[in-house]
Design an enzyme around this catalytic site. Structure first.
Site, short mmCIF file in Angstrom:
data_model
loop_
_atom_site.label_atom_id
_atom_site.label_comp_id
_atom_site.label_asym_id
_atom_site.label_seq_id
_atom_site.Cartn_x
_atom_site.Cartn_y
_atom_site.Cartn_z
N GLU A 1 -36.05 56.42 52.19
CA GLU A 1 -35.98 55.93 50.82
C GLU A 1 -36.01 57.05 49.79
O GLU A 1 -35.48 56.91 48.69
CB GLU A 1 -37.09 54.91 50.54
CG GLU A 1 -36.93 53.59 51.29
CD GLU A 1 -37.52 53.61 52.69
OE1 GLU A 1 -37.91 54.70 53.17
OE2 GLU A 1 -37.60 52.53 53.33
N PHE B 1 -49.68 42.54 54.92
CA PHE B 1 -48.86 43.52 55.62
C PHE B 1 -47.87 44.18 54.65
O PHE B 1 -47.15 43.50 53.94
CB PHE B 1 -48.09 42.85 56.77
CG PHE B 1 -47.19 43.80 57.50
CD1 PHE B 1 -47.72 44.87 58.21
CD2 PHE B 1 -45.81 43.65 57.47
CE1 PHE B 1 -46.90 45.77 58.87
CE2 PHE B 1 -44.98 44.54 58.14
CZ PHE B 1 -45.53 45.61 58.83
N GLN B 2 -47.87 45.48 54.63
CA GLN B 2 -47.01 46.29 53.76
C GLN B 2 -47.20 45.98 52.28
O GLN B 2 -46.27 46.07 51.49
CB GLN B 2 -45.54 46.16 54.16
CG GLN B 2 -45.29 46.75 55.55
CD GLN B 2 -43.82 46.91 55.89
OE1 GLN B 2 -42.98 46.15 55.45
NE2 GLN B 2 -43.52 47.93 56.69
N LYS C 1 -41.69 38.39 47.28
CA LYS C 1 -40.76 37.77 48.22
C LYS C 1 -40.47 36.33 47.84
O LYS C 1 -39.32 35.87 47.92
CB LYS C 1 -41.33 37.86 49.64
CG LYS C 1 -40.30 37.60 50.71
CD LYS C 1 -40.80 38.01 52.09
CE LYS C 1 -39.74 37.75 53.14
NZ LYS C 1 -40.20 38.12 54.48
N MET D 1 -38.40 81.62 47.79
CA MET D 1 -39.01 81.77 46.47
C MET D 1 -40.52 81.99 46.60
O MET D 1 -41.10 82.79 45.85
CB MET D 1 -38.71 80.52 45.63
CG MET D 1 -39.17 80.64 44.19
SD MET D 1 -38.44 82.07 43.38
CE MET D 1 -37.02 81.35 42.59
C1 LIG Z 1 -41.46 69.34 47.92
C2 LIG Z 1 -41.78 70.73 47.60
N1 LIG Z 1 -42.68 71.43 48.33
C3 LIG Z 1 -42.97 72.72 48.04
C4 LIG Z 1 -42.35 73.34 46.99
C5 LIG Z 1 -42.68 74.79 46.65
N2 LIG Z 1 -41.48 75.63 46.85
C6 LIG Z 1 -40.69 75.99 45.83
S1 LIG Z 1 -39.40 76.91 46.31
C7 LIG Z 1 -39.90 76.89 47.91
C8 LIG Z 1 -39.13 77.61 48.96
C9 LIG Z 1 -37.79 77.06 49.20
O1 LIG Z 1 -37.29 77.67 50.36
P1 LIG Z 1 -35.79 77.56 50.79
O2 LIG Z 1 -35.34 76.17 50.83
O3 LIG Z 1 -35.60 78.31 52.04
O4 LIG Z 1 -35.00 78.25 49.58
P2 LIG Z 1 -34.98 79.78 49.11
O5 LIG Z 1 -36.04 79.96 48.09
O6 LIG Z 1 -35.20 80.62 50.30
O7 LIG Z 1 -33.63 79.93 48.52
C10 LIG Z 1 -41.08 76.16 48.04
C11 LIG Z 1 -41.81 75.97 49.30
C12 LIG Z 1 -41.45 72.58 46.23
N3 LIG Z 1 -40.83 73.08 45.16
N4 LIG Z 1 -41.15 71.30 46.55
#
Ligand SMILES: Cc1ncc(C[n+]2csc(CCOP(=O)(O)OP(=O)(O)O)c2C)c(N)n1
Lengths: 579, 181
Positions: free
Chosen positions: A68, A130-131, A180, A494
């Protein structure tokens, strides 16, 4: 004996006089709102709606997602590429909670969305049936409006309100939770649908007050060094043409926010780039030099301002904004103008004096050399391992800057913003405010559904890709030619960059053991190719772009590349780092 | 800490389920504590009035809060006031023990000085009702305490603005309102 046509006519009359069930009424509402596509996933508490949908398959295209969260992001992508309300649907409990991330994403990025959730029968509410989950409770802080329907008679009016609220003013998500029994029961009166254009408690001002526009015009006309920051609002209100006229007449330099990207073609002589934490050098530092800042459809997010107290301290601010709650939320404002960007710009234009700010614009251009030498030239030098930048640049050149680009969250998101040369509006679809990893695959699919004639190319990190990887199945089943590029640096890039720069290179849980992405895609029925060699890049991108079906290109890039420029979090933009 | 001002926020809403939650989460998200809260239906049918009292050191922050409350779809109007802009009161009920042989209550002082009234006589207790400001109520609290307070309850604030017009007059015009009057 009656002919087939006569029988059909009779049935039509019967339907017209027969009272509709709640589920049928819901279908009729969607048709009345010209909804052509919904993204959803069935389950116990929404089954009557799915049963009604069976009879409406020829008019409403339902896309079965694989999770979803994918439905809510796809609805966002659809809305962002088409400008229309995105619709998603899920069952109660876990179905509804899985929608939550996409709903939160939609509220912060002002994306119009109607989410429909099934709910346990009204007699069971509050019994831990449920749910059963209190979806209204959970989504109240992240919805523009939500409402629980327990009586089928309410459905036409509630749905009309839902679509009006989702799209009007500053757009956002609306959730309608339908028990529902309300789906199953028949209405007690004939179905009648009246579109809503105004509510007692919600009637956003579109046309601004003249005195506010005049005050803004005066500040702009008297400015020596005016500077425009353009945000997502200009794209939402489809004000690109009015905006361009305004910019050209007043001859003011423009920078965009991340979500304002593509509001103006990047080769426009007044366009200086985008600003923010990883934005461009001149647009960031020149915020310290202007005397009047004209902010249009943007909200001074902390990723734009850095330390907001130090941001444009010296300048007077004109803020054109549809949401009164945004005015002075972050920055003291001399001339707020509350209204729809298009309407405001229309009124502003005749009051604006024609100007020539060539010398002032040149001050921006003079700063470009520093960034080019320290960042751009290095990113595009084509030495060592493949860099993200050169991949994006090549795709940009090959698509002539005309593709609809969807990105996920991380380094690749920022690099794409830097190196794609946007020509057309609505061409950078990103999770800006929430920074939701996992956004890109479903949003790219949604964007393709919303703009089937556009080339949709998604740039995705190897980490992000694995957050909603299952939506490859949705894409394959739909047969839509969504193009996906994984920029694989084998790291949560990042986060690794922050650990390198601000945590003494203590790489805490950021390295990934990745699967064979191409084999996975093949397993889903999507062709793909892994490119590890610069000599293969050109042909790889051609194969991606030429593919008539969905396609996955994985490019193995430099592992420990950093994105610059960078304004360290919470600091002044003047502390921007080029390396 | 900076000086805290008391603000009274009057919110007019459609009377629908879940609104109290929609309003209060705007305060909790910003870590603003609600001192008191009173809700009732107005003289217009289907319109509720919330009176919310908070303390805050920054006027701008309260203004921002008011604008956020205004964003709720079912909210029709919001007004924020300092104490000098409004006439306001609270009501308190005191359950005072009066067992056989205890010191008799000085009803005259209670009525004349404290403007409080005995509203119920139990077997060995009475209930006294006192309307007034927070300070007046606590002054009376101190006065009556020696008699033994079995139970004490204070309502939230109700307030009307010192404007010639009633606040409901500011509600959106183009709706057909029904009145109780
Ligand atoms: C759902 C979620 N969890 C954690 C983060 C923190 N976060 C921001 S960028 C990143 C790394 C992303 O890694 P990747 O997809 O390999 O992209 P890159 O930065 O290497 O281009 C993380 C863990 C986030 N923004 N969203």
């Amino acid at each position: 004996m009656a002919t087939a046509i006569e029988i059909m006519e009779e049935e039509k009359v019967a339907i017209e006089t027969k009272l509709l069930t709640g589920s049928q009424a819901l279908m009729e509402c969607l048709i009345a709102e010209n909804v052509d596509t919904i993204f959803g996933y069935p389950g116990g508490a929404i089954m009557p709606v799915y049963d009604a949908l069976y009879d409406y398959m020829d008019r409403i295209n339902h896309i079965l997602v694989r999770h979803e969260q994918g439905a809510s992001h796809a609805a966002e992508g659809y809305a962002r590429s088409s400008g229309r309300v995105g619709v998603c649907m899920a069952t109660s409990g876990p179905g509804a909670t899985n929608l939550v991330t996409g709903i939160a994403d939609a509220i912060i990025d002002c994306t119009p969305m109607v989410a429909i959730t099934g709910q346990v029968a009204s007699g069971l509410l509050g019994t831990d049936a449920f749910q059963e989950t209190d979806v209204i409770g959970i989504t109240t802080p992240i919805c523009k409006w939500n409402y629980q329907v327990v009586d089928p008679d309410e459905i036409p009016e509630v749905m009309a309100k839902a679509f009006y609220i989702a799209a009007a003013g500053k757009p956002g998500p609306v959730l309608i939770d339908i028990t529902k029994d309300a789906q199953i029961k028949s209405m007690t009166k004939p179905f009648e649908y009246k579109k809503i254009t105004k509510l007692a408690g919600y009637h956003p001002r579109r046309v601004p007050k003249l005195e506010q526009v005049e005050k803004a015009a005066e500040l702009i006309n008297n400015a020596k060094k005016p500077y425009i920051l353009v945000g997502h609002g200009v794209l939402i209100s489809e004000a690109m043409e009015e905006f361009r006229e305004f910019v050209e007449k007043a001859d003011i330099p423009v920078a965009s926010t991340l979500l304002g990207l593509s509001a103006m073609p990047i080769d426009h002589p007044n366009y200086m780039g985008w600003l923010g934490m990883h934005g461009m050098y001149a647009p960031n530092v020149m915020t310290d030099q202007c005397d009047v800042l004209i902010a249009i459809g943007m909200r001074f997010d902390d990723r734009v301002t850095g330390d907001a107290n130090l941001f444009v301290k010296q300048a007077k601010i004109v803020h054109i904004e549809i949401d009164p709650a945004e005015v002075e939320k972050i920055k003291k404002t001399e001339a707020p103008v509350v209204g729809d960007a298009k309407e405001v710009l229309k009124m502003l234009l005749p009051l604006i004096e024609k100007k020539d700010h060539s010398a002032w614009k040149k001050e921006f251009r003079d700063l470009e050399a520093a960034e080019k030498e320290a960042v751009t030239d290095r990113d595009l030098a084509k030495v060592g391992k493949i860099k993200m930048a050169e991949v994006v640049k090549m795709v940009s050149d090959k698509t002539k800057g005309e593709a609809c680009i969807v990105v996920d969250v991380g380094q690749h998101q920022m690099v794409t913003a830097r190196y794609y040369d946007f020509k057309n509006p609505h061409s950078y679809i990103a999770s800006g405010g929430l920074g939701t990893m996992g956004f890109a695959i479903p949003a790219a699919f949604g964007a393709k559904m919303g703009a089937p004639d556009r080339e949709v190319v998604a740039f995705i990190g190897d980490g992000c890709f694995q957050m909603t990887i299952q939506e490859l199945g949705t894409i394959a089943q739909s047969g839509k030619a969504v193009k996906m590029i994984i920029l694989n640096n084998n790291f949560l890039g990042m986060v690794r960059q922050w650990q390198e720069l601000f945590f003494e290179r203590r790489y805490s849980f950021v390295e990934l053991q990745n699967p064979d992405f191409i084999t996975i895609a093949k397993g889903f029925g999507i062709p793909g190719h892994k490119c590890e060699d610069r000599n293969d890049l050109n042909a790889s991108i051609d194969a991606l772009l030429e593919s008539e079906t969905a396609y996955l290109l994985e490019v193995v890039v430099e592992k420990e590349e950093n994105v610059f420029p960078m304004v360290p979090a919470g600091r002044s933009v003047s502390e921007i780092r080029l390396k | 800490m900076d000086f805290m001002n008391t603000y009274t926020i009057c919110v007019f809403t459609e009377n629908s389920i879940g609104l109290l939650n929609k309003i209060t989460i705007i305060f909790t998200r910003r870590r603003i504590n609600i001192d008191s809260l009173t809700v009732s239906e107005t003289e217009r049918k289907g319109i509720s009035r919330f009176t919310i009292v908070i303390k805050h050191e920054k006027r701008e922050e309260v203004e921002k809060l008011v604008r956020q409350i205004r964003k709720i779809v079912e909210v029709l109007a919001v007004f924020g006031y300092l104490n000098e802009d409004i006439v306001f009161d609270e009501i308190a009920l005191f359950k005072i023990s009066t067992p056989l042989g205890s010191r008799p209550l000085d009803v005259e002082t209670i009525n004349r000085v404290h403007k409080a009234w005995v509203v119920y006589w139990g077997l060995d207790y009475v209930v006294i009702q006192k309307t007034g400001s927070e300070k007046e109520i606590f002054d009376f609290f101190k006065y009556i305490k020696p008699h033994g307070i079995i139970e004490f309850v204070r309502s939230g604030r109700v307030a009307v603005a010192k404007t010639p017009m009633g606040l409901v007059e500011y509600l959106p015009e183009d709706m057909e309102w029904e009145y109780y009057l």
